[in-house]
Structure formats: C-alpha cells, structure tokens
Scaffold this active site. Structure first.
Site, PDB file in Angstrom:
ATOM      1  CB  CYS A   1      -0.891   0.065   1.241  1.00 59.67           C
ATOM      2  SG  CYS A   1      -1.911  -1.369   1.531  1.00 59.67           S
TER       3      CYS A   1
ATOM      4  CG  HIS B   1      -6.048  -0.209   2.235  1.00 64.24           C
ATOM      5  ND1 HIS B   1      -7.136  -0.095   1.400  1.00 64.24           N
ATOM      6  CD2 HIS B   1      -5.491  -1.416   1.946  1.00 64.24           C
ATOM      7  CE1 HIS B   1      -7.233  -1.181   0.645  1.00 64.24           C
ATOM      8  NE2 HIS B   1      -6.256  -1.996   0.968  1.00 64.24           N
TER       9      HIS B   1
ATOM     10  CG  HIS C   1      -9.148  -5.376   2.883  1.00 61.44           C
ATOM     11  ND1 HIS C   1      -8.553  -6.580   2.595  1.00 61.44           N
ATOM     12  CD2 HIS C   1      -8.392  -4.438   2.285  1.00 61.44           C
ATOM     13  CE1 HIS C   1      -7.472  -6.370   1.865  1.00 61.44           C
ATOM     14  NE2 HIS C   1      -7.337  -5.077   1.665  1.00 61.44           N
TER      15      HIS C   1
ATOM     16  CD  GLU D   1     -26.736  16.240  10.669  1.00 62.47           C
ATOM     17  OE1 GLU D   1     -27.605  16.620   9.848  1.00 62.47           O
ATOM     18  OE2 GLU D   1     -26.062  17.032  11.356  1.00 62.47           O
TER      19      GLU D   1
END
Lengths: 253, 253, 253, 253
Positions: A108, A126, A128, A155
């Site tokens: 990543c 990140h 999943h 909202e």
C-alpha cells in the site's frame, strides 16, 4: 498488466541502531504509537481482517507505515517503517530511514504516498470493510470508467470536508461522491488509477477499490479517522437501504 | 431557512483557572467523568460514529456538555464544557462557566437545553444510530408533519416512562410513539421543531430527526441511558421486522 | 388478567449488617461475583439492553438474584439479593436473607425460582435478545397454545442436555424444541404458564416468551451459559435462514 | 454409521507433576498461552459459542489442545492437553504427555491431527461460525459428494496460500475453493472424510462441515489465524451477496 518493481533500501545515519529512536516515544500521539492503536480499533471494526488493510501517518517529512502481512490488532511501535518524503527522488526507489527487523514494506505504500504528496494528507487509512466491498459490487452495472458512490440528505455526510484546499465541510443536502477504481492483481499497480481518480475528483477524500476496499485520508489524523468511520457508516447504511428498497439519492429541498 | 447565530462567552470567577475545578472530581458518577464514559460506550454501540452524536448531563443549575467535533470514545473530563442554566437569560447568548481550551461548543447545545428546561431532564443523549436513521427513512411515505414511529406489544416498551410528570412506565400493550422531525442543515435550527414536538407529544422521552438520528432524555442519567438503549433495540428490531414482513403494530388483547 | 401480589421481607440474623457477608467473597466463582460478570457479558451480547433481562444462581439453599431496574453491565456484588429456598414456605411471601440498600427485587424472581425448584437448575438466565423475540414473531401463525421453535440437523444442537434427570446431550439429528408462552403485562404473571410449559415439555431447558425473550437454565452455571449462548446462536441462525428461504427442519438420514 | 472408539492414556516421566511444565511459560507466544488468547478472540467473533469449536497448535513433536466442553473465552493454560505426534503409533491409542485435571480430550483431536500429519500444519482452528454454516446450507442443492464453496475476484482471497508445499499466495483473479463434507453425529467420525477432502483438494487450507462449521489451518499460527479470519470474512460477504442477488463467481479479465 504490468507490475511495478520497486527496490527498497534502509538507510540510517547510525547503522547500529537502525534509527529505532524514530519509533520510540512516550507520547501516545506519536505516529509510531498511534498507528498500532488505530489498527487495533480497525480490526475490531472489521476493516483489517486477516492481514489486510492498514494505516499510515505523515509527520512533516517523515512517513510512518505498518509493514506487510502483520496481524493489525497485534502490531507494536517497533513494527513500524519510517521513510522520508523528500528523500524519495525516484518513486521507484524507496529509501527507508527505519525498518523493522522481520517484515516487508506494505504494497500500500505508494498509495499512502499519493495521499500525502498529491493531497497533502497527514493520515491515510486502507480498509477492507465488507460494506465498502458490497458498495462496489452494487455499482458494477455502471460502466467501469464511471463508477461513483453517491448519497445525499444524510446527516453523517457533514463529517466530510468540502475538499482539497477548501474550507468547511459538506452540508446535509450536498451529495457525497466517492469514485470507484478497478482492482489490480498487485496493490502497487493501483497507484496510477488512484492518482487519476484524485485528479478527476479533486475534492474527494476517499477512493473505493472494486471488490477490494477503500482508501480514505484526512488533513489530520483525527479527520482521517472521522472520515473513515463516517464512510463506513454510510456504506453500511446504504447496503441496508438497498435491502429495504430505499434509494441513495433523494430530492429534499 | 435561517441559521441561528449565537454568541458564546466563557465567564469565570477566577479567569486564571477557567473554573477547571468544575470538571475535576474523583467521583466516577460526576458528570464530567460520566459523559466520557457514556460516550465511549456509545461509540462501541455505533451511536457516535466519526464525531457525530453526544451526550449532556444536568446537575442542578449546571449543564455539562461534550464539545463539537471530538472523537467521542477518546474524550476526557478536561474536554467538557459547563454552563449555568439560570445564567442563560437570553437564549441567543450562552455563557459558559468553563470551556476546554481547544474546542468549539456543540451545535447540539440548544437541543440538550430544551430537554433540560422544557422537560426537566437530567441527561440527554444524541445518537446517529443507523437503526434510528433507517426508521425515519421507512416512515418517509407519511406526510412530513405527521411522521411517527409506533410499536406495541413488545416487552422492551416497558423500559419507557409514561411521560412528563407522570408516574410509572408504559405497559406491554401500550403503544410507544416517537415523533419524527425534519432535519435542517444547521443542527441548532432543529431547536424550534424539537420544542414543537415536545409540545405536541408531551409524554415522549425522545424525538427522531429525519435522516439524522435521535434525541432521547430521561429523569436521571440511568433512565436516559436505559431509554436510549431500549429505543435503539426497538429500532433495530423494527428494521428486522420490516425485512421479514412483520408489522410494527398488532392487536393483542 | 390478575397480577400476583407478593410481599417481600428482608430478614437477617444480625440486622446491623444485613447479612452482607453473603455477597462478599474473594472467589471469582462465588455467585455474587459471577452474576455481575455474566450480566456484563450478556449486555455486550445484547441480551440485557436497558435494564431488561438478568440472571440468577442457586447454591444449595441460597438463591442469588440481580435487582430490578439496574444497568446490568454496571452491577456490583453489593447489588445482589439473597434468599433461602427452604424459607419460602408461602410462595407469595418471599423472605430475603440479604437485600441491597437501594433496589427492588426483580419481577423475574418467581420465574427463576421455578427453574430452581421444578427442574433443580443451578443457574437461570433471562434474555431479551432480539433473535429470541424475532423467533416468537415468526411463529405467530401457529395457534397460541401450540407454538414451538423446532430445529434439527445443526451441530450446535449438541450443546443441549437431553433433558431433566437424563444423561447425555442431544445428537446432531435430534430436533431441539423450545416452547413459546404468551407474554403478560406483569412479568410475575408468567410463572404459571412457564411452569405449565415445563410440565408439557419436561425435557426443555428453555422457554421462549412471545415478543419478550427467553428463560434458559442449566444443571450448572457453565451449562446454563453454554445453553444460553447456543440458543441465541440458533435463533440468529434461524432468522438468517428465514431471510434466505431455508427451512428450520430437514430430513437428513 | 460407526463411531470411532479411541482410548486415551496420560503418560508422564514424573507422574507427580503430570508434566505441567509443558504448559507453563512466561512467553506470550508459547502454545499454552496462545491457545487461550486465540480462543478468547474467537469467542468474541462468534466462532466458539457455547463450548463449540476450538484450536490446536503443533510445535515440533508436541501438539497442544483445548479440552472438550470448556467455555473457550475463559480457558487457562492449565486447561491444555499436550500429546506427542511421534508417540501416536496407533491412531486409536492416543497418549497424552500432559492432561488437565478435570476435563476430557476434545473430539476434534483426530481432525486437528490430520492437519498436522497430512498437511504439516502448525495450527488448526475449528469454528462454528454462523456464516460458515449458512454457506453450507446455501450449497445443499449441489450433490453431496460435490459441494464446493467457490468465490473469485475478491481482494481478500489473496490472504490464502496457493496450497500444500507451494510458494506464494492466491491472486485476485484466482478462484478460492473450499470443499464441504457431510457432518456426522460423532465429531471423531469426520476424520475419514476430512482426510479424503484433503486428498481430493490437496491445496485447500480449509474444509467446511455441513451444518456444523469449518476446519482451517496454516503453515504457522499467524497464517492459520489470518486464513481463518479471511474465510469468515468471505463467508459473511458471500451471504450478504446472496441476499443482494450478487453471484459469488464472476468473469473479470
């Protein structure tokens, strides 16, 4: 499909200590302490199951990253990588100031770097989350170059900033738009399309990855976390709305 | 649509200490300790995601409030605002006896105050629970001036008091009714319609806000929390009932 | 419908100490310590929301009970009632050996007592689990005097004992049957129909209460807890099966 | 249907101490410490409800096992069985080097042993997760000798190794295949069909058991846990996909 090949080097002024001082602090707010604490929360939220997902924090020139393949709820400050943004002259040649002894850098990394360098983010998460994945599945009927999660008149949308270099937050009636990019076999190969999505939707603080998850960032660690929680809330709500036959977009004055 | 403009002032007998003693206590039941503890629970229940939602406690003349925009599961007693009810001569001019150094007052403040002043509540909780939001979405077919969540013949209804200045609790066969008000772009602007709902349904201990969440209060902190939990239970149950085709109201002798 | 009126008295050899020693022990397995620990778990499982539900343990002649209307995840050993089984000569006249200072006895008391006296149980748990309530709702098409939750061919069924005074557990192919009784406005008034269900289904370790929840017991504290968890698992599974169109009973050799 | 009869013996060099040193270590990573810690997590994930499910770790010649019928979130290192792999000359005659005082060995033992001896696994986890059970129910239309959970094009698939004695992990486009075997009244009797499934699908790291749950293993404790979490994630996702009408297999280049 091509795979990016990146070489990594750990450099250290004093090779004996591997710059371990960079991840040692008694301050709970130090990035090396915050990342394990955040990841533990994210594990309980179902965002970093197995060893998927992660988080990265930028503090001035330094970027702190979780390693690849670790159990995110068990991570320790000593597991954290540190690299310097200014030292990344060649994007293919990443130089780590500090590396943990037994791990590999996360795939990543270039995606986190994109948020830091293209959007001046201070934290990128990140996830999943299954809700994120389900949203991308529910959007598969749209053409692949134009997939967009859109929701308005909720909202929780007010938790999101108006966008890059803009003041203030979205309003209740504003439409939150999160682009979806295609997944790739190698996570590093997402970098190009993530950056393209940032260009095409300059105000987004998040990008969904089809059948994979979410990248979400913020101008501070607190804002990145609040936006990540709020997005997951909206994704779960949207899946429930779909089950109940309720539309995501509505026309309320 | 007009936005309420409210000026806020912090006053202190001794400006040097900002009245910090008002939020310092070794007693776990002190409001400044209870609010962070409650908010942590609410975060785990999904009621205060991102920085949404919150809680306020009234102790005689003093009102304790969480600040705006904080992560509710991380809050500390030192983050709490304190204001005096009797000192609020002009509702547009709020005077804080004690303010935390880095925050802004919550936009929910006038809504919490309505529960304290119009219903003599001791604690008011604001939740963004997805179940509350879904209930308001499922009620959108009703005319906007007459939206009401109604459920009966469920044991958990007995957790609710009969109403303002009434003794005892609802019974198993009684119908629990929670009005739904329209959401507004600025949370402070909900105050008027919240107060109207209190007038129209004088015995309700809660008001739903369309596509937003819930305000729920109680005659004590314990009762406010128990009513908040019980409502969320009923909202979730009602969403599941809808998925399974089961009606919310039934006719049981 | 008539409501049982029960008078309660606290008796104590030494009125000065209210027999507080009965709830004071350093042993984690002492009933006065176990009940708060169990209730805390049950709160997190969603069984004792608000102040609903509860648990009771019998140790020889002594019965330990949670009080009425407390937040179950916050309970302390000092909140526990203790009564003597042999001293209950008149079921309408309950004599407490030890009472907490600020509470009322639970309306569940005669129901817990039924499990202890009619089935020689050592622990009885009362849950308001939404899954239990949904199961009773899904069974409402059956005639009210013959409502029965039935499931077979699921491994978790093996967690249940064969029945009162029987050795061994149910097998995979056995059908687990849990009767459903009507709810009543006053919980004490459930006692008669609970006892009738025990007579009609002598081997059941649990009775569902329509639109209310579940009473489940066991020959030991561990077995009561394991059976309670397993039932909740089966109820949730059965609701999901219903959503997916899968039948609860099947014919597998 | 025949039931395996296995005799068990505890042997010890020094019968006085029952080899208790085998389960006593200050190292958090020692199997006798890890198994209780893992089981506590699995209880919170809903995998070891009641007393179902469990986990076993192999360290060279020694196999550490949870006992039968214990509450998995309460287990202590002193509850752990230890047996020697090389000492198991006769599979029907299991010799325990160390036994806890009050328990029986788990019926899962021969199934854990299969993963250790046939697949050289270091850790094997048995889950009763409802998602696993629901997947087997959703596959019941397939013939019983050919039931297979198949999913592809989901990022989380990359958490799985390519298979026994193979390097590397599955790719995003690869299809993950988990065979389903029939359940049997006695858990030990699953051993034969589990081993058959291992032969037929030599690269699988997991086997589903119809209406029962899952066995999943890994080359290390960390990999077993990551694969177990990832499978549960995929099972839950697949159930949600079914509810939303989304197919598990898709054709993406």
């Amino acid at each position: 499909m091509t795979t990016t090949t990146t070489t990594t080097t750990t450099t250290s002024q004093d090779p004996k200590d591997n710059n371990d001082h960079l991840v040692q602090s008694a301050d709970r707010k130090h990035p090396a302490n915050l990342i394990p604490e955040l990841c533990k929360k994210f594990w309980h939220l179902g965002w970093v199951t197995g060893t998927g997902g992660g988080a990265s924090i930028r503090d001035d020139d330094l970027v702190y990253l979780a390693p690849s393949g670790v159990q995110k709820e068990m991570m320790q400050p000593s597991d954290i990588y540190v690299l310097s943004i200014t030292a990344q002259l060649d994007p293919k040649q990443r130089i780590y100031l500090r590396s943990p002894p037994h791990y590999k850098p996360s795939q990543c990394t270039p995606l986190f770097m994109a948020a830091f360098t293209k959007r001046n983010a201070r934290c990128c998460i990140h996830s999943h989350s299954q809700w994120a994945v389900l949203i991308t599945l529910l959007l598969e009927n749209a053409p692949s170059n134009n997939r967009l999660f859109e929701i308005n008149n909720i909202e929780q949308i007010k938790a999101f900033g108006k966008g890059y270099r803009k003041q203030g937050n979205l309003g209740y009636h504003d439409t939150l738009r999160i682009p979806v990019i295609e997944n790739t076999p190698f996570e590093e190969d997402l970098t190009e399309s993530l950056e393209e999505a940032m260009e095409k939707y300059p105000d987004t603080y998040a990008v969904l990855v089809r059948r994979h998850g979410l990248y979400v960032w913020g101008d501070t660690v607190d804002k990145a976390k609040a936006q990540a929680e709020s997005l997951d809330y909206l994704f779960q709500l949207a899946v429930e709305m779909k089950k109940l036959g309720l539309p995501w977009l509505s026309d309320i004055a």
